[in-house]
Structure formats: structure tokens, C-alpha cells
Design a protein around this motif. Structure first.
Motif, mmCIF file in Angstrom:
data_model
loop_
_atom_site.group_PDB
_atom_site.id
_atom_site.type_symbol
_atom_site.label_atom_id
_atom_site.label_comp_id
_atom_site.label_asym_id
_atom_site.label_seq_id
_atom_site.Cartn_x
_atom_site.Cartn_y
_atom_site.Cartn_z
ATOM 1 N N UNK A 1 4.365 -10.801 -12.984
ATOM 2 C CA UNK A 1 2.959 -10.823 -13.387
ATOM 3 C C UNK A 1 2.815 -11.550 -14.730
ATOM 4 N N UNK A 2 1.839 -12.395 -14.821
ATOM 5 C CA UNK A 2 1.638 -13.154 -16.060
ATOM 6 C C UNK A 2 1.185 -12.233 -17.179
ATOM 7 N N UNK A 3 1.659 -12.504 -18.370
ATOM 8 C CA UNK A 3 1.307 -11.709 -19.532
ATOM 9 C C UNK A 3 -0.130 -11.966 -19.932
ATOM 10 N N UNK A 4 -0.869 -10.901 -20.260
ATOM 11 C CA UNK A 4 -2.243 -11.049 -20.726
ATOM 12 C C UNK A 4 -2.242 -11.659 -22.115
ATOM 13 N N UNK A 5 -3.014 -12.703 -22.287
ATOM 14 C CA UNK A 5 -3.086 -13.347 -23.594
ATOM 15 C C UNK A 5 -3.833 -12.451 -24.568
ATOM 16 N N UNK A 6 -3.327 -12.386 -25.783
ATOM 17 C CA UNK A 6 -3.984 -11.582 -26.808
ATOM 18 C C UNK A 6 -4.421 -12.458 -27.971
ATOM 19 N N UNK A 7 -5.400 -11.964 -28.690
ATOM 20 C CA UNK A 7 -5.891 -12.631 -29.891
ATOM 21 C C UNK A 7 -5.715 -11.663 -31.059
ATOM 22 N N UNK A 8 -5.238 -12.185 -32.163
ATOM 23 C CA UNK A 8 -4.889 -11.331 -33.296
ATOM 24 C C UNK A 8 -5.831 -11.586 -34.473
ATOM 25 N N UNK A 9 -6.481 -10.521 -34.917
ATOM 26 C CA UNK A 9 -7.386 -10.615 -36.063
ATOM 27 C C UNK A 9 -6.647 -10.134 -37.303
ATOM 28 N N UNK A 10 -6.655 -10.945 -38.345
ATOM 29 C CA UNK A 10 -6.093 -10.546 -39.640
ATOM 30 C C UNK A 10 -7.247 -10.496 -40.637
ATOM 31 N N UNK A 11 -7.612 -9.274 -41.035
ATOM 32 C CA UNK A 11 -8.671 -9.114 -42.039
ATOM 33 C C UNK A 11 -8.099 -9.255 -43.449
ATOM 34 N N UNK A 12 -6.933 -8.677 -43.647
ATOM 35 C CA UNK A 12 -6.275 -8.752 -44.950
ATOM 36 C C UNK A 12 -4.869 -9.268 -44.742
ATOM 37 N N UNK A 13 -4.585 -10.418 -45.327
ATOM 38 C CA UNK A 13 -3.271 -11.035 -45.172
ATOM 39 C C UNK A 13 -3.209 -12.293 -46.009
ATOM 40 N N UNK A 14 -2.096 -13.017 -45.899
ATOM 41 C CA UNK A 14 -1.958 -14.249 -46.669
ATOM 42 C C UNK A 14 -3.085 -15.217 -46.343
ATOM 43 N N UNK A 15 -3.459 -15.261 -45.062
ATOM 44 C CA UNK A 15 -4.566 -16.119 -44.624
ATOM 45 C C UNK A 15 -5.350 -15.372 -43.542
ATOM 46 N N UNK A 16 -6.459 -14.727 -43.887
ATOM 47 C CA UNK A 16 -7.258 -14.006 -42.889
ATOM 48 C C UNK A 16 -7.796 -14.964 -41.818
ATOM 49 N N UNK A 17 -8.014 -14.431 -40.626
ATOM 50 C CA UNK A 17 -8.555 -15.259 -39.551
ATOM 51 C C UNK A 17 -8.182 -14.705 -38.190
ATOM 52 N N UNK A 18 -8.368 -15.527 -37.160
ATOM 53 C CA UNK A 18 -8.043 -15.163 -35.787
ATOM 54 C C UNK A 18 -6.910 -16.065 -35.317
ATOM 55 N N UNK A 19 -5.877 -15.454 -34.753
ATOM 56 C CA UNK A 19 -4.698 -16.209 -34.347
ATOM 57 C C UNK A 19 -4.370 -15.936 -32.886
ATOM 58 N N UNK A 20 -3.834 -16.943 -32.212
ATOM 59 C CA UNK A 20 -3.610 -16.843 -30.772
ATOM 60 C C UNK A 20 -2.188 -16.436 -30.404
ATOM 61 N N UNK A 21 -1.305 -16.337 -31.391
ATOM 62 C CA UNK A 21 0.058 -15.888 -31.097
ATOM 63 C C UNK A 21 0.476 -14.843 -32.129
ATOM 64 N N UNK A 22 1.390 -13.962 -31.702
ATOM 65 C CA UNK A 22 1.889 -12.935 -32.611
ATOM 66 C C UNK A 22 2.630 -13.576 -33.784
ATOM 67 N N UNK A 23 3.353 -14.670 -33.529
ATOM 68 C CA UNK A 23 4.111 -15.334 -34.587
ATOM 69 C C UNK A 23 3.189 -15.807 -35.715
ATOM 70 N N UNK A 24 2.025 -16.362 -35.331
ATOM 71 C CA UNK A 24 1.067 -16.832 -36.343
ATOM 72 C C UNK A 24 0.513 -15.653 -37.137
ATOM 73 N N UNK A 25 0.216 -14.553 -36.425
ATOM 74 C CA UNK A 25 -0.303 -13.357 -37.081
ATOM 75 C C UNK A 25 0.743 -12.779 -38.030
ATOM 76 N N UNK A 26 1.971 -12.678 -37.545
ATOM 77 C CA UNK A 26 3.047 -12.088 -38.337
ATOM 78 C C UNK A 26 3.285 -12.853 -39.636
ATOM 79 N N UNK A 27 3.145 -14.169 -39.566
ATOM 80 C CA UNK A 27 3.354 -14.991 -40.758
ATOM 81 C C UNK A 27 2.358 -14.649 -41.868
ATOM 82 N N UNK A 28 1.194 -14.136 -41.487
ATOM 83 C CA UNK A 28 0.155 -13.818 -42.474
ATOM 84 C C UNK A 28 0.319 -12.406 -43.058
ATOM 85 N N UNK A 29 0.974 -11.516 -42.335
ATOM 86 C CA UNK A 29 1.012 -10.106 -42.752
ATOM 87 C C UNK A 29 2.346 -9.653 -43.318
#
Length: 212
Positions: A1-29
Motif C-alpha cells: 500500500x502506498x504511503x499517505x503523503x504528509x505535510x509538516x507545519x513548523x510554527x517555531x523552528x530555524x525556519x517556520x513554514x510548511x514542508x513536504x518531507x520529514x527531512x525538511x521539517x527535521x532540519x528546522x527543529x
């Protein structure tokens, strides 16, 4: 089964925003104090949540005001950077006989280990981080360093071991090492990332002494 795509919101981090991969989100937090983030199933949900701002969760009635009821985002083990160093400390009593060590995160192979007849766990965590940073500088390594101690990472950033351990004949050698560690932080810069080890998600840190 294909993995459900997730979107990651960073309110407080190095660069707040919306990211399409966990790796991008992790880099900010990673290593960001008080980071606020959450995953969503759709882009529209993520955008609405980001615009609304970080949730302000109130404590339950009768509960402690110091604890948040915010839903917790589990951090997958796949997020662990394998080529990295993990450090930890152990203390028989606090204060008591103290030791710290650093290992390779992926293999748990020992890199360094030090013992002191009297110390505290926080001091050990602090010295382990500075030892790892100094070693990386000497070797030309830019590996991330994992620690499960928020206090130790804070002390390193403040370049000060804020211990209340009494300085006397029994702790003289330890305080000499602390002084040298603080001086190293004053005199040197480093590019290694210090990353909080997520014990609740990943289990004990690889450098753990296994005495709990």
C-alpha cells in the motif's frame, strides 16, 4: 500500500513554514529550543493550521499548569542520523562516582570514556558534549552529536557548566576539567549540530550505561 503523503507545519523552528518531507521539517527543529511542529494529512489542513498559529493547549482541570496537553508527534527511528556520535553520563548517587562516554551511534563502538570519583550526572553530560566537540575539531569531523540532556546542551551553548556541586579537595580534579572545558568553549567555534535524542520514541541513547 502506498504511503499517505504528509505535510509538516513548523510554527517555531530555524525556519517556520510548511514542508513536504520529514527531512525538511527535521532540519528546522533539530536543536531548536521549544520547537513547535505537527504533521497533517493534507496541504489545506497544514496551511490552515499554519495561518492559525501554534496551538495554545490549556492544562486539564485540576492538572499541573506546567504540563501541556498538546498532541505529541512521534519521531520515527528513521530520522536518526546514523553517521553520528552519541554521548551520555552515569552517576552512582548524585553526587557520586561519575563517568561519561561517547560512542558511534550506529555501531555503539566506544570512542572515549572518562571516570571521576565524585560528580553529578549533569556535569558528566556537559563534559561528554564538550569532549565530543573538541575531538571532532581535532579530527576534522563534522558529525552531529546526540545527547539526551537538554541541560547539558544549554550549558554548552552558554559556555558555562552551571553546576551547584561544591568545589573542594574531593572535586578539585573534576573542577580542573570543567574549567578547561569552559575555556575550550570560549576559545573555539564548532559547526557540529547538537541534537536532542528522543528517548520516548527511540529508546535509550546508544551511549547509555544501562544502569536504570
Amino acid at each position: 500500500m502506498a504511503k499517505t503523503k504528509k505535510y509538516y507545519v513548523v510554527w517555531k523552528g530555524a525556519k517556520p513554514g510548511i514542508f513536504e518531507t520529514w527531512a525538511e521539517c527535521q532540519a528546522q527543529i533539530q536543536g531548536f529550543p521549544g520547537a513547535a511542529y505537527k504533521s497533517f494529512e493534507s496541504k489545506s489542513e497544514a496551511e490552515a493550521a499554519y495561518q492559525k498559529g501554534a496551538p495554545n493547549f490549556k492544562p486539564k482541570a485540576g492538572g499541573s499548569s506546567s504540563k501541556s496537553n498538546a498532541p505529541r508527534t512521534t519521531i520515527s527511528k528513521s530520522a536518526i542520523i546514523k553517521t553520528s556520535i552519541s554521548v551520555d553520563a552515569a552517576c552512582s548517587g548524585n553526587p557520586g562516582k561519575m563517568e561519561y562516554q561517547g560512542v558511534w551511534t550506529d555501531t555503539k563502538e566506544l570512542i572515549f570514556h572518562k571516570e571521576f570519583p565524585l560528580g553529578t550526572n549533569n556535569i558528566g553530560e556537559f563534559l561528554a558534549l564538550v569532549h565530543a566537540l573538541a575531538l571532532c575539531q581535532k579530527k576534522g569531523w563534522n558529525y552531529p552529536i546526540y545527547s539526551d540532556s537538554v541541560n547539558a546542551m544549554k550549558w554548552v551553548k552558554q559556555k558555562k557548566c552551571k553546576t551547584t556541586l561544591v568545589e573542594n579537595a574531593k572535586t578539585a580534579d573534576l573542577y580542573d576539567v570543567i574549567d578547561r572545558a569552559e575555556q575550550w568553549l570560549q576559545d573555539n567555534t564548532y559547526s557540529n549540530k547538537m541534537i536532542k535524542w528522543e528517548t520516548e520514541d527511540w529508546g535509550e541513547i546508544p551511549a547509555d550505561f544501562g544502569r536504570k
